[in-house]
Design a protein around this motif. Structure first.
Motif, PDB file in Angstrom:
ATOM      1  N   ALA A 239      10.448   3.050  -7.166  1.00  9.76           N
ATOM      2  CA  ALA A 239      10.713   2.292  -5.848  1.00  9.76           C
ATOM      3  C   ALA A 239      12.151   2.446  -5.637  1.00  9.76           C
ATOM      4  O   ALA A 239      12.661   2.452  -4.405  1.00  9.76           O
ATOM      5  CB  ALA A 239      10.261   0.989  -6.013  1.00  9.76           C
TER       6      ALA A 239
ATOM      7  N   ARG B 242      13.958   3.673  -2.501  1.00 13.42           N
ATOM      8  CA  ARG B 242      14.633   3.027  -1.582  1.00 13.42           C
ATOM      9  C   ARG B 242      16.330   3.447  -1.458  1.00 13.42           C
ATOM     10  O   ARG B 242      16.625   3.524  -0.041  1.00 13.42           O
ATOM     11  CB  ARG B 242      14.712   1.668  -2.148  1.00 13.42           C
ATOM     12  CG  ARG B 242      15.492   0.637  -1.335  1.00 13.42           C
ATOM     13  CD  ARG B 242      14.982   0.138  -0.203  1.00 13.42           C
ATOM     14  NE  ARG B 242      13.532  -0.477  -0.374  1.00 13.42           N
ATOM     15  CZ  ARG B 242      12.586  -0.742   0.542  1.00 13.42           C
ATOM     16  NH1 ARG B 242      12.736  -0.258   1.612  1.00 13.42           N
ATOM     17  NH2 ARG B 242      11.575  -1.261  -0.040  1.00 13.42           N
TER      18      ARG B 242
ATOM     19  N   ALA C 222       8.636   2.313   2.802  1.00 14.39           N
ATOM     20  CA  ALA C 222       7.329   1.806   3.130  1.00 14.39           C
ATOM     21  C   ALA C 222       7.011   2.145   4.526  1.00 14.39           C
ATOM     22  O   ALA C 222       5.984   2.848   4.769  1.00 14.39           O
ATOM     23  CB  ALA C 222       7.466   0.497   2.738  1.00 14.39           C
TER      24      ALA C 222
ATOM     25  N   ARG D 259       5.212   5.133  -0.562  1.00 17.67           N
ATOM     26  CA  ARG D 259       4.915   4.011   0.077  1.00 17.67           C
ATOM     27  C   ARG D 259       4.279   2.746  -0.854  1.00 17.67           C
ATOM     28  O   ARG D 259       4.620   1.780  -0.731  1.00 17.67           O
ATOM     29  CB  ARG D 259       3.760   4.217   1.167  1.00 17.67           C
ATOM     30  CG  ARG D 259       3.244   2.972   2.159  1.00 17.67           C
ATOM     31  CD  ARG D 259       1.845   3.306   2.864  1.00 17.67           C
ATOM     32  NE  ARG D 259       0.754   3.311   1.768  1.00 17.67           N
ATOM     33  CZ  ARG D 259      -0.048   2.394   1.546  1.00 17.67           C
ATOM     34  NH1 ARG D 259       0.534   1.176   1.983  1.00 17.67           N
ATOM     35  NH2 ARG D 259      -1.085   2.469   0.715  1.00 17.67           N
ATOM     36  N   ARG D 260       3.450   3.115  -1.663  1.00 17.60           N
ATOM     37  CA  ARG D 260       2.839   2.279  -2.627  1.00 17.60           C
ATOM     38  C   ARG D 260       3.635   1.587  -3.528  1.00 17.60           C
ATOM     39  O   ARG D 260       3.992   0.481  -3.669  1.00 17.60           O
ATOM     40  CB  ARG D 260       1.652   3.100  -3.478  1.00 17.60           C
ATOM     41  CG  ARG D 260       0.518   3.203  -2.643  1.00 17.60           C
ATOM     42  CD  ARG D 260      -0.335   2.092  -2.235  1.00 17.60           C
ATOM     43  NE  ARG D 260      -1.097   1.905  -3.781  1.00 17.60           N
ATOM     44  CZ  ARG D 260      -1.999   2.194  -4.158  1.00 17.60           C
ATOM     45  NH1 ARG D 260      -2.714   3.029  -3.630  1.00 17.60           N
ATOM     46  NH2 ARG D 260      -2.528   1.592  -5.245  1.00 17.60           N
TER      47      ARG D 260
ATOM     48  N   ALA E 128       7.083   1.343  -2.797  1.00 19.03           N
ATOM     49  CA  ALA E 128       8.061   0.482  -2.203  1.00 19.03           C
ATOM     50  C   ALA E 128       7.289  -0.944  -1.710  1.00 19.03           C
ATOM     51  O   ALA E 128       8.096  -1.851  -1.902  1.00 19.03           O
ATOM     52  CB  ALA E 128       8.350   1.353  -0.643  1.00 19.03           C
ATOM     53  N   GLU E 129       6.010  -0.835  -1.395  1.00 15.46           N
ATOM     54  CA  GLU E 129       5.605  -2.050  -1.083  1.00 15.46           C
ATOM     55  C   GLU E 129       5.323  -2.954  -2.167  1.00 15.46           C
ATOM     56  O   GLU E 129       5.249  -4.121  -2.012  1.00 15.46           O
ATOM     57  CB  GLU E 129       4.195  -1.734  -0.482  1.00 15.46           C
ATOM     58  CG  GLU E 129       4.416  -1.117   1.145  1.00 15.46           C
ATOM     59  CD  GLU E 129       2.782  -0.961   1.671  1.00 15.46           C
ATOM     60  OE1 GLU E 129       3.012  -0.858   2.836  1.00 15.46           O
ATOM     61  OE2 GLU E 129       1.873  -0.859   0.888  1.00 15.46           O
TER      62      GLU E 129
ATOM     63  N   MET F 179       8.590  -4.578  -2.920  1.00 14.69           N
ATOM     64  CA  MET F 179       9.330  -4.983  -1.699  1.00 14.69           C
ATOM     65  C   MET F 179      10.127  -6.477  -1.842  1.00 14.69           C
ATOM     66  O   MET F 179      11.451  -6.230  -1.400  1.00 14.69           O
ATOM     67  CB  MET F 179       8.301  -5.154  -0.699  1.00 14.69           C
ATOM     68  CG  MET F 179       9.041  -5.419   0.625  1.00 14.69           C
ATOM     69  SD  MET F 179       9.541  -3.892   1.605  1.00 14.69           S
ATOM     70  CE  MET F 179       7.927  -3.374   2.149  1.00 14.69           C
TER      71      MET F 179
ATOM     72  N   VAL G  66       5.275  -4.537   7.614  1.00 16.86           N
ATOM     73  CA  VAL G  66       6.187  -3.643   6.604  1.00 16.86           C
ATOM     74  C   VAL G  66       7.702  -3.257   7.060  1.00 16.86           C
ATOM     75  O   VAL G  66       8.341  -3.264   6.251  1.00 16.86           O
ATOM     76  CB  VAL G  66       5.217  -2.056   6.723  1.00 16.86           C
ATOM     77  CG1 VAL G  66       6.017  -1.207   5.652  1.00 16.86           C
ATOM     78  CG2 VAL G  66       3.802  -2.521   6.114  1.00 16.86           C
TER      79      VAL G  66
ATOM     80  N   GLU H 187      11.219  -4.548   5.433  1.00 11.69           N
ATOM     81  CA  GLU H 187      12.371  -3.520   4.904  1.00 11.69           C
ATOM     82  C   GLU H 187      13.544  -4.051   5.536  1.00 11.69           C
ATOM     83  O   GLU H 187      14.788  -3.790   5.174  1.00 11.69           O
ATOM     84  CB  GLU H 187      12.008  -2.030   5.162  1.00 11.69           C
ATOM     85  CG  GLU H 187      10.612  -1.736   4.268  1.00 11.69           C
ATOM     86  CD  GLU H 187      10.621  -0.275   4.296  1.00 11.69           C
ATOM     87  OE1 GLU H 187      10.529   0.165   3.144  1.00 11.69           O
ATOM     88  OE2 GLU H 187      10.364   0.483   5.195  1.00 11.69           O
TER      89      GLU H 187
END
Length: 512
Positions: free
Chosen positions: A128, A132, A139, A169-170, A172-173, A176, A239, A243
């Motif tokens: 992640a 990022r 995400a 995506r997964r 990062a989410e 988060m 989402v 961010e």
């Protein structure tokens, strides 16, 4: 003691000193691919040529000795052209990617191989962080990006491309709320950013990381207006909100419902800040301390633009001249051929699939941290096991993208790969491994340095030349395994190898 001039500077050296060593004493570095400290001159690459201007001859500086009265030129166009020719001949036989095609295609230059390695080892937070740092909005991009990286994935030639977009995506989410990127100490510099969509958000992220205060202005009531309009049917606004909140936690300020030029003048922003970055189409301005970035319709392109613009602002605030970033040379395989797939997999591991499964099982048992799926979001594609998916990555990127001198010199001398390539490239030859060292013969330039290291060690059956003339190759002798040929010399051989032919399996990390 002979006295000579190099690039117009006079130096006196001891008898027996090479021109390369004499130049180094003056702080002049001469490129070489076949020379290493403590190893006799091999003169196999001829990249180190210099010109003796009195006689008009080109000579290899690694072996030519300094003589009284010599006048040496290390940087004239004739020398540069000779080096470029040598590099282009070497590159014509080079079989391998400098960077994985997925990263080359990604406008924001996400290091996908590094992210996949973290996921495959169960380090989701590390994955992640990579996403990022390089995508800013990983995400959000997981929903709105068209995933051009997946179209270049070599894995598609075997079964199917990796689900790169879904994985970042997964990751990062999942992280988060847990990850707020670190920022450097405050610099005392302030930057105003006009426009709070992808380019502006990416710029704010980069500037805050470097310790610069920044305030983002936008006439819309919410940040990310362009992204929201572009992906109204595919993106859950929560989402993007999360961010943006992360960028706020980093210290970026937002002034919304504020139109620059109406509610606040550009002159005021310029007067109150050290720089102004404009990332919107409806404000046209230029001048000292004013920078611009294009808010491209495709969000990932806008992120890349914002990062590049922030880099220019950062250089300006540091008192450095603005520069156009030179694109590093990139050797490209193109599409993998069916007959190359098995050979390509050997660079990872001779028992690739079995070992990856075993590692994943052991990690789950030791760490006791099964993967928790994020809360379901409408229209999200499904992915059962991120670690299993990430373990399919071929890690096509070169394992020595930073220290490879062939790549560095190809960039410096603007060499191209196809000048001397009269036919299709050779097939990717099978790689071999010994502990943590990988040998990829398709990247070997036959400099002979690893052979010299083995010879100096006194060990039997070290790396050797095989064949004659154009067909000569470097390989373990007598069909022996790599572990026999390298033995205790593995680390030294990797160190002296000027390309990615011999490298450590964990590879090198380089910036986006």
């Amino acid at each position: 003691m002979p006295k000579l001039t190099i690039n117009g500077r006079t130096i006196e050296v001891a008898a027996g000193t090479t021109l390369m060593d004499a130049a180094r004493r003056l702080g002049i570095e001469i490129p070489t691919l076949c020379h290493a400290q403590g190893i006799r001159p091999l003169t196999s690459c001829m990249v180190c040529v210099v010109k003796e201007t009195k006689g008009g001859k080109l000579m290899p500086s690694c072996s030519a000795l300094a003589e009284e009265g010599m006048e040496i030129d290390t940087a004239c166009e004739e020398v540069a052209a000779a080096r470029r020719n040598v590099l282009e001949m070497l590159l014509s036989e080079h079989v391998g990617d400098c960077e994985a095609p997925c990263r080359q295609i990604c406008p924001a230059s996400l290091d996908i191989s590094a992210m996949m390695s973290r996921i495959a080892l169960g380090d989701h937070e590390g994955a992640a962080r990579i996403a990022r740092e390089q995508l800013t909005l990983p995400a959000t991009l997981g929903y709105v990006c068209s995933a051009p990286c997946e179209r270049g994935c070599h894995r598609a030639a075997k079964d199917s491309a990796l689900q790169i977009r879904e994985l970042h995506r997964r990751m990062a989410e999942d992280a988060m709320g847990a990850i707020t990127p670190e920022t450097e100490a405050p610099t005392g510099k302030r930057v105003a950013i006009v426009g709070a969509s992808a380019a502006g958000l990416a710029a704010a992220f980069m500037l805050r990381k470097r310790g610069h205060a920044c305030r983002v202005f936008d006439k819309a009531p919410v940040a990310g207006r362009i992204i929201r309009e572009f992906a109204e049917d595919t993106l859950d606004p929560r989402v993007l909100d999360a961010e943006i909140a992360m960028i706020q936690r980093m210290g970026a300020e937002f002034q919304l419902n504020c139109e620059v030029g109406t509610d606040v003048s550009l002159d005021t922003l310029r007067r109150e800040n050290d720089a102004v970055l404009i990332t919107c189409d409806d404000l046209d301005a230029s001048g000292e301390g004013i920078f611009t970035a294009v808010e491209f319709p495709m969000t990932v392109n806008a992120v890349a633009e914002g990062k590049a613009a922030a880099d220019q602002v950062i250089r300006c605030l540091a008192g450095l001249p603005s520069h156009r970033r030179v694109r590093a040379f990139n050797s490209q395989l193109g599409s993998l051929r069916p007959e190359e797939l098995d050979a390509f997999l050997t660079r990872l591991d001779p028992v690739h699939a079995t070992k990856k499964t075993l590692i994943a099982t052991l990690l789950k048992a030791v760490l006791g941290k099964p993967f928790h799926k994020p809360s379901p979001i409408p229209n999200a594609p499904s992915l059962e096991d991120p670690r299993e998916e990430a373990s399919r990555c071929l890690h096509c990127t070169c394992l020595k993208p930073v220290t490879c001198r062939l790549r560095r010199y190809a960039t410096e001398y603007a060499a191209t790969q196809t000048v001397f390539r009269l036919a299709e490239r050779s097939n990717v030859p099978a790689a071999s491994r010994f502990d943590d060292v990988v040998f990829e013969p398709g990247k070997c330039i036959r400099c002979g340095l690893c052979i010299e290291v083995g010879r100096a060690s006194g060990e039997p059956n070290t790396m050797a030349f095989e064949g004659r003339g154009y067909s000569v190759r470097v390989k373990p002798p007598f069909e022996q395994e790599l572990r026999v040929a390298l033995a205790s010399n593995a680390g030294r051989c990797v160190h002296v190898c000027p390309t990615g032919a011999l490298s450590f399996r964990q590879g090198e990390v380089h910036e986006a």
